[in-house]
Write an enzyme that holds these catalytic residues in place. Structure first.
Site, PDB file in Angstrom:
ATOM      1  N   LYS A 119     -50.010  -7.291 -25.976  1.00  0.00           N
ATOM      2  CA  LYS A 119     -48.936  -6.483 -25.387  1.00  0.00           C
ATOM      3  C   LYS A 119     -49.436  -5.625 -24.229  1.00  0.00           C
ATOM      4  CE  LYS A 119     -45.411  -6.404 -28.872  1.00  0.00           C
ATOM      5  NZ  LYS A 119     -44.417  -5.652 -29.605  1.00  0.00           N
ATOM      6  N   LYS A 201     -45.245 -17.692 -29.457  1.00  0.00           N
ATOM      7  CA  LYS A 201     -44.187 -17.461 -30.444  1.00  0.00           C
ATOM      8  C   LYS A 201     -42.886 -17.029 -29.774  1.00  0.00           C
ATOM      9  CE  LYS A 201     -44.440 -12.654 -31.766  1.00  0.00           C
ATOM     10  NZ  LYS A 201     -43.496 -11.917 -32.526  1.00  0.00           N
ATOM     11  N   LYS A 204     -38.877 -11.318 -28.678  1.00  0.00           N
ATOM     12  CA  LYS A 204     -37.841 -10.539 -27.984  1.00  0.00           C
ATOM     13  C   LYS A 204     -38.210 -10.283 -26.539  1.00  0.00           C
ATOM     14  CE  LYS A 204     -36.808  -7.442 -31.761  1.00  0.00           C
ATOM     15  NZ  LYS A 204     -38.095  -6.900 -32.179  1.00  0.00           N
TER      16      LYS A 204
HETATM   17  P1  ATP Z   1     -41.597  -8.119 -29.516  1.00  0.00           P
HETATM   18  O1  ATP Z   1     -41.498  -9.275 -28.579  1.00  0.00           O
HETATM   19  O2  ATP Z   1     -40.951  -6.876 -29.007  1.00  0.00           O
HETATM   20  O3  ATP Z   1     -42.963  -7.930 -30.101  1.00  0.00           O
HETATM   21  P2  ATP Z   1     -40.752  -9.645 -31.750  1.00  0.00           P
HETATM   22  O4  ATP Z   1     -39.762 -10.646 -31.336  1.00  0.00           O
HETATM   23  O5  ATP Z   1     -42.153 -10.107 -32.000  1.00  0.00           O
HETATM   24  O6  ATP Z   1     -40.678  -8.460 -30.742  1.00  0.00           O
HETATM   25  P3  ATP Z   1     -40.777  -7.782 -33.954  1.00  0.00           P
HETATM   26  O7  ATP Z   1     -39.843  -6.641 -34.038  1.00  0.00           O
HETATM   27  O8  ATP Z   1     -42.153  -7.477 -33.503  1.00  0.00           O
HETATM   28  O9  ATP Z   1     -40.183  -8.956 -33.034  1.00  0.00           O
HETATM   29  O10 ATP Z   1     -40.823  -8.548 -35.336  1.00  0.00           O
HETATM   30  C1  ATP Z   1     -39.973  -8.321 -36.434  1.00  0.00           C
HETATM   31  C2  ATP Z   1     -40.315  -9.267 -37.569  1.00  0.00           C
HETATM   32  O11 ATP Z   1     -40.035 -10.610 -37.171  1.00  0.00           O
HETATM   33  C3  ATP Z   1     -41.784  -9.247 -37.969  1.00  0.00           C
HETATM   34  O12 ATP Z   1     -41.892  -9.444 -39.353  1.00  0.00           O
HETATM   35  C4  ATP Z   1     -42.370 -10.411 -37.234  1.00  0.00           C
HETATM   36  O13 ATP Z   1     -43.527 -10.910 -37.846  1.00  0.00           O
HETATM   37  C5  ATP Z   1     -41.219 -11.410 -37.315  1.00  0.00           C
HETATM   38  N1  ATP Z   1     -41.253 -12.338 -36.200  1.00  0.00           N
HETATM   39  C6  ATP Z   1     -41.141 -12.030 -34.888  1.00  0.00           C
HETATM   40  N2  ATP Z   1     -41.212 -13.130 -34.124  1.00  0.00           N
HETATM   41  C7  ATP Z   1     -41.368 -14.172 -35.001  1.00  0.00           C
HETATM   42  C8  ATP Z   1     -41.490 -15.577 -34.826  1.00  0.00           C
HETATM   43  N3  ATP Z   1     -41.475 -16.113 -33.621  1.00  0.00           N
HETATM   44  N4  ATP Z   1     -41.634 -16.352 -35.924  1.00  0.00           N
HETATM   45  C9  ATP Z   1     -41.650 -15.808 -37.160  1.00  0.00           C
HETATM   46  N5  ATP Z   1     -41.525 -14.485 -37.391  1.00  0.00           N
HETATM   47  C10 ATP Z   1     -41.395 -13.671 -36.340  1.00  0.00           C
END
Ligand code: ATP
Ligand code: LTN
Length: 336
Positions: A119, A201, A204
């Site tokens: 990040k 992955k 968001k």
């Molecule tokens: P950011 O991009 O802001 O880091 P993010 O999409 O990774 O956001 P988080 O709020 O960090 O989302 O994650 C919330 C939950 O969703 C966590 O338990 C994380 O492990 C899970 N998660 C996020 N992205 C994935 C993914 N691509 N596959 C499986 N689980 C996910």
């Protein structure tokens, strides 16, 4: 510490953008499954807004996203009669304990965190100290409630391990106050990948939103994104290590339909990528449409959502204030 009585489950998602299929399959869906299992447990789901501000958020958008995430928890099946939902910043004990953990955590431990490396590389010179310390706040979230299990996607396992290290260090220095939690991961769903780059992955904060299916995307957008999804060389619809794109689509299909991957491979053995993608888009719309309808209903009833979040906050504060008092006593803080 001994585990007595109900098992406690805690997890959270940042209101830092649109919730997507990775959040749903990797996290919220697991929460709903745990909620519906029969054994005695206490489930607590948090909207972690203090984590979201580790990178800049506009106040108007953040305010909206907090309610959106809470309403989506409910729309995806979190039932306030069985689980508690609250907003992290409404319970000041989280930031209080996070500061204590900041003081207890060696820099070297934080330096190992891969999420910070990823990040901060995107943030460059505007990287905040909060983004670096982020895992101490996550440890506070988890440890305040004597959590037994933390259901998350794979990217969060390192943070839960650090949480255990911080808890163990506190217990060694000041006496047994914290229970060591375990991560719960659905191995097959733990890492849903971007539809545009199956080596990263779904996230968001991905700049290429074509690779991300948001839970509130319109039907047509879902169909367009699936149609545009990259595929691998060859034509077979099979799950294989050297076919990351089609393997990702198969995992998504399997998770949304509840079917085993080999039965899906069998069904599409003689069919084309186009057939498979059409059916996947249809399946996704079938799963997400009821979630979107329920979401709209909940968002129109501000009184209901407010009541759920008030009850969640009252529950959280009651529980965490006892823990914080014990911590202060153990450390000799203030005149308690
Ligand atoms: P950011 O991009 O802001 O880091 P993010 O999409 O990774 O956001 P988080 O709020 O960090 O989302 O994650 C919330 C939950 O969703 C966590 O338990 C994380 O492990 C899970 N998660 C996020 N992205 C994935 C993914 N691509 N596959 C499986 N689980 C996910
Ligand atoms: N860091 C997590 C969100 C999060 C969390 C938590 C998850 C904050 N506090 C406590 C589980 C338990 C993430 O998904 N980025």
């Amino acid at each position: 510490m001994e585990n007595k009585g109900k098992k406690i489950i805690f997890s959270g998602i940042q209101p830092s953008g649109n919730l997507h299929l990775g959040n749903y399959i990797g996290a919220i869906n697991q929460w709903v499954v745990m909620q519906e299992e029969s054994s005695e447990k206490e489930l607590i789901f948090c909207v972690v807004d203090l984590h979201a501000i580790t990178v800049y958020q506009s106040s108007a958008v953040l305010k909206e996203k907090i309610l959106e995430v809470a309403a989506l928890y409910l729309a995806c099946g979190i039932d306030p009669k069985k689980s508690k939902i609250f907003v992290q910043s409404e319970n000041p004990d989280h930031s209080y304990l996070a500061w204590i953990f900041d003081c207890l955590t060696p820099m070297g431990w934080m330096n190992r965190m891969t999420q910070f490396k990823d990040k901060s590389a995107k943030q460059k010179e505007s990287t905040s100290v909060g983004l670096f310390n982020y895992p101490a706040l996550m440890a506070a979230d988890i440890l305040l409630y004597d959590t037994d299990y933390v259901p998350v996607g794979e990217d969060q396992t390192q943070h839960v391990e650090l949480t255990c290290d911080i808890a163990a260090r506190f217990n060694r220095l000041y006496g047994e106050n914290f229970k060591l939690p375990k991560t719960i991961i659905d191995r097959k769903a733990a890492r849903i990948m971007s539809l545009q780059n199956p080596l990263t992955k779904m996230s968001k904060s991905d700049e290429n939103q074509d690779g991300v299916i948001n839970l509130l995307d319109a039907k047509d957008d879902i169909a367009k994104k699936i149609k545009k999804a990259v595929t691998d060389s060859g034509r077979e619809i099979v799950y294989e290590q050297d076919k990351p794109a089609i393997s990702n689509l198969l995992v998504i299909y399997s998770k949304l339909s509840g079917r085993e991957i080999n039965s899906i491979e069998e069904e599409y053995r003689l069919k084309s990528y186009a057939d498979f993608k059409n059916d996947l888009a249809e399946l996704m719309v079938d799963v997400l449409s009821p979630v979107q309808d329920k979401y709209r209903e909940i968002r129109q009833d501000a009184g209901y959502l407010g009541k759920v979040l008030d009850e969640g906050r009252e529950f959280a504060v009651k529980k965490s204030s006892v823990k914080v008092a014990n911590v202060r006593r153990a450390m000799g803080l203030g005149r308690i």
